[in-house]
Write an enzyme that holds these catalytic residues in place. Sequence first.
Site, PDB file in Angstrom:
ATOM      1  N   ILE A 123       1.415  -1.127   0.090  1.00 24.20           N
ATOM      2  CA  ILE A 123      -0.423   0.289   0.380  1.00 24.20           C
ATOM      3  C   ILE A 123       0.630   1.452  -0.271  1.00 24.20           C
ATOM      4  CG2 ILE A 123      -1.591   1.050   1.634  1.00 24.20           C
ATOM      5  CD1 ILE A 123      -2.806  -1.013   2.309  1.00 24.20           C
ATOM      6  N   LYS A 124       1.645   1.115   1.014  1.00 23.07           N
ATOM      7  CA  LYS A 124       3.151   2.518   0.858  1.00 23.07           C
ATOM      8  C   LYS A 124       3.352   2.363  -0.495  1.00 23.07           C
ATOM      9  CE  LYS A 124       2.623   3.168   5.555  1.00 23.07           C
ATOM     10  NZ  LYS A 124       1.164   2.563   5.741  1.00 23.07           N
ATOM     11  N   ILE A 125       3.945   1.275  -1.149  1.00 24.75           N
ATOM     12  CA  ILE A 125       4.994   1.811  -1.952  1.00 24.75           C
ATOM     13  C   ILE A 125       3.861   1.659  -3.590  1.00 24.75           C
ATOM     14  CG2 ILE A 125       5.757   0.214  -3.900  1.00 24.75           C
ATOM     15  CD1 ILE A 125       6.722  -1.488  -1.827  1.00 24.75           C
TER      16      ILE A 125
END
Length: 374
Positions: free
Chosen positions: A107-109
């Site tokens: 999700i962060k990436i």
Amino acid sequence: PQDRVHLHGPSRDHDSRSPSDSISLPPSAFAAVPTLSVYRKSPRPCPNQALVDELAVLRSWRFLQHGTGAPESISYATAISAIIGAPKIDNVEQARKLHKVGPKLLIKIDEFLTTGKIAESEETRNSAKFKALDEMTSVYGVGQKTAVELYENGIRSLEQMRALDRWPIGFKYQEDMQIKMSRADCESVANFIRIQLDRVEPGAHTVLLGGYRRGKTHSSDIDLLCTYPHEEGKEKGILSRLLYRLLAKGLIPEDGVLWSSSFASHNVAPERASTRSFDSLDKAFVIFRHPANGITRKRDYFRRVDIIITAWSTFGSAVVGWTGSTQFERDLRQVAEKKGYKFEAGGLFDKQTGVRIPTLTEKDVFRALDIPWL
DNA sequence: GGGCAATACG
DNA sequence: CGTA
DNA sequence: GCCC
């Protein structure tokens, strides 16, 4: 130490990017990235450096909240390590193939790939609590637990901490220890020590390890490993003689020996001294006074130096154990364990018999564990 | 659900 | 607990 | 947080 990036050869930390990195690779290339850091290169800067810099903030935040050994922290450290060892990521499907990178990280990436940043990282960087904890743990002797406790008691700044008068040494040298050393600084400090070492033990040999050896351009401390080449046992007693000399020369201030196995054994009961694992290395953690030279140093600087002594027969293990990174050491121990060995900086051991395998060179360690030299 | 690297020492 |  |  957690910022340490691991690599294998002395040239392990050099930029290894190539023009081909601009080509988008198939996800299979990412599945092929080895699970453990000992099996991959870790270039710095890496192809995903901007992403790593964003994620590193979240890793630090977890370190400060839970400690470096907490699962929440380790998961981030291993994931970031995997990303450092991966080719350039330009879509989530590639990242999804990386071992140790799961749904939460994806999700962060994904956010980073679309927006060029990670909102949570930015918020964390600017958060008062993050900044306070980060600053407080910069004091020698103050770790995560203490910092959190101080914060809960309303302490927010170094000034407030100083008033508590609980870390006299930490604050005495705090200012200098915040200033990082260039590689030339590291070499200069090492040479000052070598000159004195030569007076107490001619023929002794030293190497700079730690972040310096991994290629870092700037270091917060110096790891200096000392041995006596080819003559087993001749390294004994070197440490106390060296420390006395450095103290006498004023190169270590009177209160500058923060910790020393050698000095400690002076006032230690004999039975306790012999209880010491015979493989543990002699070492001293000191404050070194780096004299001004009028050119690059207008004044003396106080530097953190770790001096480690090893027997010649285990020089290779000591080199591996004191070069790092943290992640590299963790992964190396995993490999050793799985193959029936136990690895420590003091030697490589057969797990069953306890017998020590000679490791004169770093390559001996890699060879025994069947780890490729990258 | 258990494991995540490891250990000496002040 | 903190440090390496 | 991720893996087995």
